[in-house]
Design an enzyme around this catalytic site. Structure first.
Site, PDB file in Angstrom:
ATOM      1  N   ASN A  35     -13.535  -2.318 -11.227  1.00  0.00           N
ATOM      2  CA  ASN A  35     -12.079  -2.193 -11.120  1.00  0.00           C
ATOM      3  C   ASN A  35     -11.413  -3.550 -11.360  1.00  0.00           C
ATOM      4  OD1 ASN A  35      -9.750  -0.762 -10.676  1.00  0.00           O
ATOM      5  ND2 ASN A  35      -9.850  -0.900  -8.450  1.00  0.00           N
ATOM      6  N   ASP A  58     -23.729  -5.768  -9.193  1.00  0.00           N
ATOM      7  CA  ASP A  58     -23.346  -4.838  -8.141  1.00  0.00           C
ATOM      8  C   ASP A  58     -23.928  -5.376  -6.835  1.00  0.00           C
ATOM      9  OD1 ASP A  58     -23.087  -2.702  -6.397  1.00  0.00           O
ATOM     10  OD2 ASP A  58     -23.403  -1.216  -7.982  1.00  0.00           O
ATOM     11  N   LYS A  84     -11.220   1.498  -3.300  1.00  0.00           N
ATOM     12  CA  LYS A  84     -10.045   1.379  -2.432  1.00  0.00           C
ATOM     13  C   LYS A  84      -8.955   2.427  -2.639  1.00  0.00           C
ATOM     14  CE  LYS A  84      -7.598  -1.729  -5.486  1.00  0.00           C
ATOM     15  NZ  LYS A  84      -6.778  -2.914  -5.635  1.00  0.00           N
ATOM     16  N   SER A 124      -8.511  -3.369   6.890  1.00  0.00           N
ATOM     17  CA  SER A 124      -7.203  -2.796   6.583  1.00  0.00           C
ATOM     18  C   SER A 124      -6.542  -2.270   7.843  1.00  0.00           C
ATOM     19  CB  SER A 124      -7.416  -1.645   5.597  1.00  0.00           C
ATOM     20  OG  SER A 124      -6.276  -0.837   5.520  1.00  0.00           O
ATOM     21  N   ALA A 125      -5.217  -2.273   7.846  1.00  0.00           N
ATOM     22  CA  ALA A 125      -4.465  -1.687   8.966  1.00  0.00           C
ATOM     23  C   ALA A 125      -4.758  -0.192   9.074  1.00  0.00           C
ATOM     24  CB  ALA A 125      -2.978  -1.913   8.754  1.00  0.00           C
ATOM     25  N   TYR A 149     -11.831   6.639   2.569  1.00  0.00           N
ATOM     26  CA  TYR A 149     -11.665   5.194   2.330  1.00  0.00           C
ATOM     27  C   TYR A 149     -11.455   4.472   3.672  1.00  0.00           C
ATOM     28  CZ  TYR A 149      -8.793   1.047   1.921  1.00  0.00           C
ATOM     29  OH  TYR A 149      -8.276  -0.211   2.111  1.00  0.00           O
ATOM     30  N   LYS A 153     -13.777   1.644   6.137  1.00  0.00           N
ATOM     31  CA  LYS A 153     -13.317   0.382   6.741  1.00  0.00           C
ATOM     32  C   LYS A 153     -13.680   0.371   8.229  1.00  0.00           C
ATOM     33  CE  LYS A 153     -11.412  -1.554   3.110  1.00  0.00           C
ATOM     34  NZ  LYS A 153     -12.073  -2.680   2.467  1.00  0.00           N
ATOM     35  N   TYR A 177      -5.522  -6.107   6.645  1.00  0.00           N
ATOM     36  CA  TYR A 177      -4.348  -6.291   5.802  1.00  0.00           C
ATOM     37  C   TYR A 177      -3.353  -5.168   6.063  1.00  0.00           C
ATOM     38  CZ  TYR A 177      -8.012  -8.405   2.788  1.00  0.00           C
ATOM     39  OH  TYR A 177      -9.073  -9.091   2.270  1.00  0.00           O
ATOM     40  N   PRO A 293       1.600  13.811   2.345  1.00  0.00           N
ATOM     41  CA  PRO A 293       0.692  14.119   3.464  1.00  0.00           C
ATOM     42  C   PRO A 293      -0.095  12.880   3.899  1.00  0.00           C
ATOM     43  CG  PRO A 293       0.433  15.734   1.699  1.00  0.00           C
ATOM     44  CD  PRO A 293       1.340  14.651   1.173  1.00  0.00           C
ATOM     45  N   GLY A 294      -0.235  12.713   5.201  1.00  0.00           N
ATOM     46  CA  GLY A 294      -1.038  11.596   5.723  1.00  0.00           C
ATOM     47  C   GLY A 294      -0.233  10.334   6.003  1.00  0.00           C
ATOM     48  N   ASP A 295       1.025  10.279   5.520  1.00  0.00           N
ATOM     49  CA  ASP A 295       1.835   9.072   5.753  1.00  0.00           C
ATOM     50  C   ASP A 295       2.385   9.047   7.176  1.00  0.00           C
ATOM     51  OD1 ASP A 295       1.516   7.919   3.311  1.00  0.00           O
ATOM     52  OD2 ASP A 295       3.494   8.444   2.527  1.00  0.00           O
TER      53      ASP A 295
HETATM   54  C1  WQD Z   1       4.151   2.682   1.173  1.00  0.00           C
HETATM   55  C2  WQD Z   1       5.375   3.527   1.459  1.00  0.00           C
HETATM   56  C3  WQD Z   1       5.056   5.866   1.032  1.00  0.00           C
HETATM   57  C4  WQD Z   1       4.492   5.434  -3.295  1.00  0.00           C
HETATM   58  C5  WQD Z   1      -1.924   2.551   1.451  1.00  0.00           C
HETATM   59  C6  WQD Z   1      -3.251   2.855   2.090  1.00  0.00           C
HETATM   60  C7  WQD Z   1      -3.740   1.680   2.833  1.00  0.00           C
HETATM   61  C8  WQD Z   1      -3.757   0.514   1.913  1.00  0.00           C
HETATM   62  C9  WQD Z   1      -2.507   0.236   1.233  1.00  0.00           C
HETATM   63  C10 WQD Z   1      -5.519   0.112   0.359  1.00  0.00           C
HETATM   64  C11 WQD Z   1       5.070   4.846   2.176  1.00  0.00           C
HETATM   65  C12 WQD Z   1       6.077   5.289   0.092  1.00  0.00           C
HETATM   66  C13 WQD Z   1       4.698   5.206  -1.953  1.00  0.00           C
HETATM   67  C14 WQD Z   1       5.508   6.117  -4.049  1.00  0.00           C
HETATM   68  C15 WQD Z   1       6.843   6.250  -2.049  1.00  0.00           C
HETATM   69  N1  WQD Z   1      -4.940   0.082   1.484  1.00  0.00           N
HETATM   70  N2  WQD Z   1       5.857   5.603  -1.338  1.00  0.00           N
HETATM   71  N3  WQD Z   1       6.639   6.482  -3.372  1.00  0.00           N
HETATM   72  O1  WQD Z   1       0.430   4.380   2.236  1.00  0.00           O
HETATM   73  O2  WQD Z   1       1.274   2.367   3.518  1.00  0.00           O
HETATM   74  O3  WQD Z   1      -0.952   2.290   2.445  1.00  0.00           O
HETATM   75  O4  WQD Z   1      -2.048   1.421   0.600  1.00  0.00           O
HETATM   76  O5  WQD Z   1      -6.237  -0.505  -0.232  1.00  0.00           O
HETATM   77  O6  WQD Z   1      -4.987   1.947   3.349  1.00  0.00           O
HETATM   78  O7  WQD Z   1      -3.110   3.950   2.950  1.00  0.00           O
HETATM   79  O8  WQD Z   1       1.063   2.214   1.018  1.00  0.00           O
HETATM   80  O9  WQD Z   1       2.277   1.647  -1.049  1.00  0.00           O
HETATM   81  O10 WQD Z   1       1.130   3.897  -0.885  1.00  0.00           O
HETATM   82  O11 WQD Z   1       3.174   3.453   0.498  1.00  0.00           O
HETATM   83  O12 WQD Z   1       7.916   6.622  -1.508  1.00  0.00           O
HETATM   84  O13 WQD Z   1       5.368   6.358  -5.246  1.00  0.00           O
HETATM   85  O14 WQD Z   1       5.981   3.896   0.212  1.00  0.00           O
HETATM   86  O15 WQD Z   1       5.406   7.167   1.417  1.00  0.00           O
HETATM   87  O16 WQD Z   1       6.149   5.097   3.042  1.00  0.00           O
HETATM   88  P1  WQD Z   1       0.487   2.924   2.370  1.00  0.00           P
HETATM   89  P2  WQD Z   1       1.864   2.797  -0.200  1.00  0.00           P
END
Ligand code: WQD
Length: 338
Positions: A35, A58, A84, A124-125, A149, A153, A177, A293-295
């Site tokens: 990647n 690898d 990721k 990751s958070a 994923y 972590k 992070y 979903p999941g947010d």
């Molecule tokens: C941020 C906000 C979305 C895209 C994820 C992983 C986490 C991590 C980082 C990875 C949210 C909103 C997003 C879009 C939107 N690690 N959004 N339109 O979900 O906080 O974290 O990425 O390596 O493990 O879960 O980040 O940037 O996807 O979203 O409105 O097209 O933006 O709903 O509120 P997230 P994100």
């Protein structure tokens, strides 16, 4: 210090390679280019004047990794290598478990064999699961991962804790992070997602250059001031400096040390869109849509521990991150070339 960076040509790994070199360390990079692009190595050299030793390998390949350790004898490892993408991990869980766990196990075993006892892990958070409050502190419990994923972590954090209990010489720094965004201010390095971006900032940047028509804002009925989700967006250059600061932990007591890397400030989706428009002068069309979903509604870091123990704090602003992300996108509309 001689530091091996696994996944050191990726978005955060390459920025950290630069920060470690600038801090006077010697960086050695291992990346299988799954990647990442080999062209990133030239860009690291261009920005630092140093071409780090590079191995296309690898990390799960123990034989090859042993050869690299035998030759390089690193004193510490920063472990970024891993898959990721949240959505992909739901579709291909076994691939995620195999890759993220096997790379880590192979690395820890090899470190033990070559008397290397210092590791920084790219956590990751997401390990906090679905948070019930903000800000999140390192003492808050790990939660239930919402995808494979995130589960990898959590599992790797546990593996490192167990390994450190069994090996009193081991120090493992777990860096959690929050939401890394932005790019190197030169526009030479940045986030280069494959296909349609899942994360907010790369999506906004692609809308800005006309590659995507409009931003889908996922959810406008959250219990937040403007109804959109709140996150803690941290500039990748600050994040990279957090890694360098965390190396300090190796000089102190052994064992596991956990730090949040965030800014401590929450920003909503619409606030980020506005900040991007102000920083770049480019209008970002968007549509309000259903929640993804999941947010979770809100998520940001308590950053006091990193400040107190590592002397590190994020110094760049959301405006800096927007400007740098846009600059990278304009200069690399099709991503980084090989
Ligand atoms: C941020 C906000 C979305 C895209 C994820 C992983 C986490 C991590 C980082 C990875 C949210 C909103 C997003 C879009 C939107 N690690 N959004 N339109 O979900 O906080 O974290 O990425 O390596 O493990 O879960 O980040 O940037 O996807 O979203 O409105 O097209 O933006 O709903 O509120 P997230 P994100």
């Amino acid at each position: 210090m001689k530091i091996l960076l696994t996944g050191g040509l990726g978005f955060i790994g390459s920025e950290t390679a630069i920060a470690t070199i600038e801090a006077g360390h010697q960086a050695v990079i291992v990346d299988n280019l799954y990647n990442a692009k080999i062209g990133v190595l030239d860009r690291i050299e261009k920005l630092t004047g140093v071409r780090p030793a590079f191995y296309e390998a690898d990390v799960a390949d123990k034989k090859k990794l042993g050869e690299i350790f035998d030759k390089e004898r690193p004193e510490a490892v920063i472990h970024f290598a891993g898959y990721k993408a949240v959505g992909e991990s739901v579709a291909k869980p076994l691939m995620y478990y195999r890759n993220n766990l096997m790379t880590t196990l192979s690395l820890l075993e090899t470190m033990g064999e070559y008397d290397c006892h210092n590791i920084v892990f790219s956590s990751s958070a997401t390990v906090y699961g679905t948070p019930t409050h903000a800000p999140l502190k390192e003492t808050d419990p790990r939660g239930e991962a919402t995808n494979p994923y995130g589960e990898t972590k959590i599992m790797i954090e546990r593996i490192l804790e167990d390994a450190s209990k069994a090996d009193p010489k081991l120090t493992a720094v777990l860096l959690r992070y929050f939401n890394p965004i932005g790019a190197h201010p030169s526009g030479l390095l940045g986030e280069d997602p494959r296909g349609i971006p899942n994360n907010l900032m790369p999506y906004i940047s692609q809308v800005a250059i006309g590659k995507r028509e409009y931003l889908h804002v996922y959810g406008s009925d959250y219990p937040t001031p403007d109804g959109t989700g709140i996150r803690d967006y941290i500039h990748v250059v600050d994040l990279a400096e957090g890694h360098v600061a965390s190396l300090k932990a190796f000089n102190e007591t052994k064992g596991v040390k956990i730090y949040n890397l965030g800014t401590g400030k929450g920003t909503s989706v619409l606030e980020l869109v506005k900040a991007f428009e102000e920083a770049t002068g480019v209008k970002i069309p968007y549509r309000l849509e259903d929640r993804r979903p999941g947010d979770v509604p809100e998520n940001y870091a308590d950053v006091e521990k990193a400040k107190k123990e590592l002397g590190w704090t994020a110094r760049l602003t959301i405006a800096d991150a927007c400007r740098d992300a846009y600059n990278f996108q304009v200069k690399n509309p099709e991503g980084i070339k090989d």
